[in-house]
Design a protein around this motif. Structure first.
Motif, PDB file in Angstrom:
ATOM      1  N   GLN A 816       0.834  -1.196   0.000  1.00 46.95           N
ATOM      2  CA  GLN A 816       0.000   0.000   0.000  1.00 46.95           C
ATOM      3  C   GLN A 816       0.869   1.246   0.000  1.00 46.95           C
ATOM      4  N   ASN A 817       0.422   2.246  -0.736  1.00 47.44           N
ATOM      5  CA  ASN A 817       0.962   3.601  -0.635  1.00 47.44           C
ATOM      6  C   ASN A 817      -0.184   4.536  -0.285  1.00 47.44           C
ATOM      7  N   TYR A 818       0.105   5.543   0.523  1.00 44.11           N
ATOM      8  CA  TYR A 818      -0.921   6.558   0.755  1.00 44.11           C
ATOM      9  C   TYR A 818      -1.215   7.267  -0.561  1.00 44.11           C
ATOM     10  N   TYR A 819      -2.482   7.385  -0.877  1.00 42.70           N
ATOM     11  CA  TYR A 819      -2.881   7.908  -2.193  1.00 42.70           C
ATOM     12  C   TYR A 819      -3.710   9.177  -2.080  1.00 42.70           C
ATOM     13  N   ARG A 820      -4.292   9.414  -0.924  1.00 43.22           N
ATOM     14  CA  ARG A 820      -5.094  10.618  -0.706  1.00 43.22           C
ATOM     15  C   ARG A 820      -4.182  11.691  -0.116  1.00 43.22           C
ATOM     16  N   TYR A 821      -4.030  12.795  -0.851  1.00 48.04           N
ATOM     17  CA  TYR A 821      -3.124  13.850  -0.414  1.00 48.04           C
ATOM     18  C   TYR A 821      -3.842  15.203  -0.423  1.00 48.04           C
ATOM     19  N   PHE A 822      -3.495  16.007   0.561  1.00 47.87           N
ATOM     20  CA  PHE A 822      -3.920  17.402   0.615  1.00 47.87           C
ATOM     21  C   PHE A 822      -2.646  18.234   0.695  1.00 47.87           C
ATOM     22  N   ASN A 823      -2.525  19.204  -0.185  1.00 45.66           N
ATOM     23  CA  ASN A 823      -1.286  19.977  -0.258  1.00 45.66           C
ATOM     24  C   ASN A 823      -1.606  21.471  -0.263  1.00 45.66           C
ATOM     25  N   MET A 824      -0.875  22.236   0.558  1.00 42.42           N
ATOM     26  CA  MET A 824      -0.982  23.693   0.580  1.00 42.42           C
ATOM     27  C   MET A 824       0.395  24.282   0.296  1.00 42.42           C
ATOM     28  N   SER A 825       0.404  25.403  -0.453  1.00 42.89           N
ATOM     29  CA  SER A 825       1.679  25.991  -0.843  1.00 42.89           C
ATOM     30  C   SER A 825       1.567  27.508  -0.875  1.00 42.89           C
ATOM     31  N   LEU A 826       2.634  28.161  -0.409  1.00 44.80           N
ATOM     32  CA  LEU A 826       2.724  29.614  -0.433  1.00 44.80           C
ATOM     33  C   LEU A 826       4.036  29.985  -1.114  1.00 44.80           C
ATOM     34  N   SER A 827       3.950  30.777  -2.181  1.00 43.33           N
ATOM     35  CA  SER A 827       5.143  31.138  -2.957  1.00 43.33           C
ATOM     36  C   SER A 827       5.328  32.643  -2.968  1.00 43.33           C
ATOM     37  N   TYR A 828       6.592  33.061  -2.808  1.00 41.20           N
ATOM     38  CA  TYR A 828       6.925  34.484  -2.815  1.00 41.20           C
ATOM     39  C   TYR A 828       8.075  34.725  -3.779  1.00 41.20           C
ATOM     40  N   ARG A 829       7.910  35.720  -4.648  1.00 37.48           N
ATOM     41  CA  ARG A 829       8.942  36.081  -5.625  1.00 37.48           C
ATOM     42  C   ARG A 829       9.385  37.517  -5.361  1.00 37.48           C
TER      43      ARG A 829
END
Length: 859
Positions: A816-829
């Motif tokens: 088994q691999n974990y397949y349900r993912y929730f991802n948050m991202s903050l990017s600054y340039r």
């Protein structure tokens, strides 16, 4: 989407471009189209001054009168001032004083031609997204009916003008003579995804259920970062790609017909990841913070560039902490030799990992003809895994034969560093003439530590044991390249030497009850050295005509391998020589449509991971080891591809490959020990016939659709335990995505993919789907953005199943691999740049050893 501001005087030129596209012979339908187009642009965010229908009619009348006058003409070619490459679809406006006459576009080769002009003085204006607008005064005379302007260079970095905003879509996919390029910066989802997630979208690439990247369904290829081999990615591609934000990548090149200047390794080709390295006077940087759950954790990544005077530097970096909650795995094996029995093994494992990487490039301009560049990088990572296994072996009628419970606390650690120096000399007669000298050094270490503790034994006498394997690889590369252009012919040649020093110290110690300590087992302990010396020379030619492009080359490689089992004085010596041809042909059918044909041979040299005889016994019933007697494999690749770039970007391809004596991972069952051994042998014959397609289509200005996929039929043959074994079947992959941009700046994307079973000589895996949705918004335009994504929300786990057969057994593994993912991202340039830095245009690209990329197997 790319926005460029232009003044009111350019509105007429913009509209005249549509006149040219729709044709001058239909003035009344033309006016309707122009009117519709103008109404659309009145809804833009900036205020625009109206343009009357009467003015448009006068323009059309002017064109009609011009067409009736004595004619003259002009032609030329628009190129990039930095690398002299042709610029396609550049808008060219022509005017007399302040009166606009006509607008056209350059073709796919950067060329343009006008006829029907009267003698006189004119002003040409060249406009292209990402380049400075250029004005060029010309004069047409009766003495020269056609004025040839030759090459017209445009410099990158156009200034933003006032008032009207014109929005244009950059093509995401581009087909060159020997490669397909995916423009990551043109993909709005690049702010959201990791590099691994992004590779799902790239034509010809796929990602299987165990997060291995495949090139046209093939696991044997090479991955570069910035045209150079990467030690950190060779052994741990999944960890690097998951830690690298896609936003830090400029483009991804899939090289299916590598030219002769590339090393010949990688049966399916080369994947080159080019990071954002445009360094100008000033500085610019980006930083990305992200968090992934439930399996995952926090991560950071980004890039920084700076230039001051003659000195410039760029860097990309990243790191992650990851937690993998408990998952389940099991094996089921039925044997048909000796006393037939069935093995059932259940396991539960959880793990933690951390990974850090940094890559830098330095540049110093001595003068306009002499350039020195350098590179420094390092990476560091560790994976800790806790595994509990419950194993039972019974006769087929259910009587118990053997059983035990085992707990393993394992550690894998790796680290590496590299450095390089390049000197590039240009020549006054032609800036494309280059002489480059390069040196590169890298060192990489990989350590493995397993501690097995066994309880609840039933007829199982193997004691508790510890295993360690400490491996290192040092590599020195020296290279000399020369590029000599002659008119339309470009000649390249060079020599190269690669010197690899591989070392492995593997040890096993069994627990001795009498002394209450662990005593080293000499049968499972050895010091192994494997040194490779590769000397090569190449010569290649590229010839370009108006509608044809030809590339051909030959590479000669001498390989010397010396392996030494130091502990028992055994040696393995190999010496082989290869000529590697490559041919690519490009034909422009008409504007925006091309046809490519390519053929090349590729070598798969076994890497240290395949050669190392260390036996991994972390699972006592299933062992893994390399084979020091492996020899290289020669593969033949043919490909044909059609590309069309208009409103829709379309790529369709056919490919065929075949190889003999391929390296296959095999499973052999030993009835005396009850152990299945995974290892590698040169016993295969592989053939593959397939097709691939990718389409990117902007349905509207706000709604975009893209789909890509490949499908091939494979035939595999080999001899296992003296018996002829064969397998065949379909391997395929499809990806689709839909993106929408809302008025308030929010962007939402949905995507899906499906992978068919992966065919192997002794079995196959199961198929699996993938789906997800993502959203992003610029909180501060071009500075701060927030994004999030959900992958497989209705599937907590992905089940990975392998069904294998041999002469005396059948086996099925489940994990088994974990397949349900929730991802948050903050990017600054941040930062501001001016003039472009010079980059070394030739350098070291070692792609001659297998074991990287999507390498399958358990060693």
């Amino acid at each position: 989407m790319v926005s460029t501001k232009i003044s009111n005087k350019h509105v007429v030129n913009y509209l005249l471009t549509f006149i040219n596209i729709y044709g001058l012979h239909k003035p009344f339908s033309l006016l309707n189209k122009l009117k519709q187009q103008f109404i659309l642009h009145q809804t833009a965010t900036m205020t625009r001054k109206s343009l009357s229908v009467t003015s448009l009619f006068l323009i059309v009348t002017f064109f009609t009168s011009m067409a009736q006058q004595p004619s003259s003409g002009l032609k030329g070619k628009v190129v990039d001032s930095a690398d002299n490459k042709a610029l396609e679809y550049v808008t060219i406006n022509i005017r007399t004083d302040s009166t606009a006459i006509r607008s056209i576009l350059t073709d796919a080769m950067g060329k343009f031609e006008w006829t029907g002009l009267t003698p006189g003085k004119y002003m040409l204006t060249f406009v292209a997204v990402g380049y400075e607008t250029k004005d060029l005064p010309i004069e047409l005379t009766n003495n020269a009916p056609v004025l040839d302007l030759g090459d017209i260079p445009l410099a990158a970095g156009a200034e933003a003008l006032d008032e009207v905003v014109v929005t244009a879509t950059r093509p995401i996919v581009k087909q060159d003579i020997d490669r397909l390029t995916y423009d990551v910066q043109a993909d709005p989802e690049s702010k959201i995804l990791t590099a691994l997630d992004l590779l799902r979208k790239v034509p010809l690439l796929s990602v299987d259920g165990d997060e291995n990247v495949l090139l046209q369904g093939n696991a044997n290829y090479r991955i570069f970062i910035n045209n150079k081999p990467s030690d950190m990615i060779a052994r741990n591609p999944k960890e690097v790609l998951k830690a690298m934000p896609a936003e830090s990548i400029q483009k991804i090149e899939v090289i299916t017909t590598p030219p002769a200047r590339y090393e010949s390794e990688g049966l399916a080709g080369i994947i080159n990841i080019v990071t954002n390295r445009n360094v100008d006077n000033g500085y610019r940087g980006s930083a990305n913070l992200n968090y992934r759950a439930p399996a995952g954790g926090p991560g950071v990544g980004g890039s920084f560039t700076i230039k001051q005077g003659k000195f410039g530097a760029s860097a990309y970096f990243g790191g992650s902490l990851s937690q993998r909650p408990q998952t389940q795995s099991n094996y089921e094996r039925i044997t048909h030799v000796g006393q037939p029995n069935i093995l059932l093994q259940n396991g539960f494992n959880e793990g933690r990992s951390n990974f850090t990487y940094l890559g830098t490039e330095l540049s110093y301009d001595i003068d306009s003809l002499n350039l020195i560049t350098g590179e420094i990088g390092f990476n560091l990572g560790q994976f800790d895994n806790d595994l509990s296994q419950f194993s039972n072996t019974n006769t087929l009628d259910g009587a118990p034969l053997q059983g035990f419970n085992m707990y393993n606390r394992g550690k894998n650690r790796w680290d590496g560093y590299n450095g390089g120096l390049n000197y590039q000399k240009g020549f006054k007669r032609n800036k494309e003439q280059l002489l480059t000298f390069s040196y590169r050094f890298s060192s990489y270490s990989d350590g493995q530590d397993n501690r097995m503790r066994i309880t609840d034994r039933l007829n199982y006498q193997v004691p508790d044991y510890n295993q360690t394997n400490d491996g290192t690889q040092d590599e020195h590369t020296i290279q000399l390249d020369y590029v000599h252009p002659v008119s339309k012919l470009n000649i390249e040649g060079g020599v190269k030497g690669i010197f690899r020093l591989n070392h492995s110290d593997f040890r096993s110690a069994n627990f001795d009850e009498a002394s209450d300590s662990f005593i080293e087992d000499p049968t499972q302990t050895n010091t192994y050295e494997n040194n490779q010396y590769i000397l090569s020379a190449y010569n290649s030619y590229q010839y370009k005509l108006e509608k044809w492009g030809f590339s051909a080359g030959m590479r000669a490689e001498q390989t010397i391998v010396k392996a030494d089992f130091i502990s028992n004085d055994a040696n393995v010596d190999q010496n082989y020589f290869n000529f590697i041809p490559s041919i690519a042909i490009n034909h422009i059918l008409k504007q925006g449509k091309t046809l490519n044909l390519g053929y090349t041979q590729r070598i798969q040299r076994p890497g240290i991971w395949n050669l190392n005889p260390f036996v991994n016994r972390s699972n006592p019933n299933f062992e893994y080891s390399g084979n020091p007697d492996l020899r290289p494999v020669l593969n033949n690749n043919f490909n044909l591809r059609y590309s069309s770039f208009g409103k829709a970007s379309i790529n369709v391809g056919l490919n065929y490959s075949f190889a003999n004596n391929t390296i296959q991972q095999l499973i052999n069952y030993n009835a005396e020990t009850g152990v299945s051994r995974f290892t590698f042998e040169n016993i295969g014959k592989d053939r593959s016939l397939g097709t691939n397609i990718s389409i990117n289509y902007p349905i509207t200005k706000k709604l975009n659709f893209n789909v890509s996929g490949d499908m091939s039929y494979v035939w595999l043959e080999g001899v296992v335990d003296g018996q002829k074994t064969s397998n065949s079947g379909m391997r395929g992959y499809i990806y689709g995505g839909l993106g929408y941009l809302f008025e308030d700046g929010w962007r939402i994307n949905g995507n899906f993919s499906y992978s068919s079973p992966y065919i192997m000589l002794q079995g196959q895996s199961n198929a699996f789907p993938y789906y997800g949705i993502s959203a992003s918004k610029d909180l501060i335009k071009d500075k701060l953005s927030l994004s999030g994504s959900i992958s497989n929300p209705f599937n907590k786990f992905r089940s990975y199943i392998n069904d294998m057969t041999g002469p005396n057994f059948t086996q099925s593994s489940f994990s088994q691999n974990y397949y349900r993912y929730f991802n948050m991202s903050l990017s600054y340039r941040f930062g501001r740049l001016k003039d472009e830095i010079r980059k070394n245009r030739r350098g070291i690209k070692n792609d001659d050893a297998s074991g990287g990329g999507g390498q399958q197997g358990g060693n």
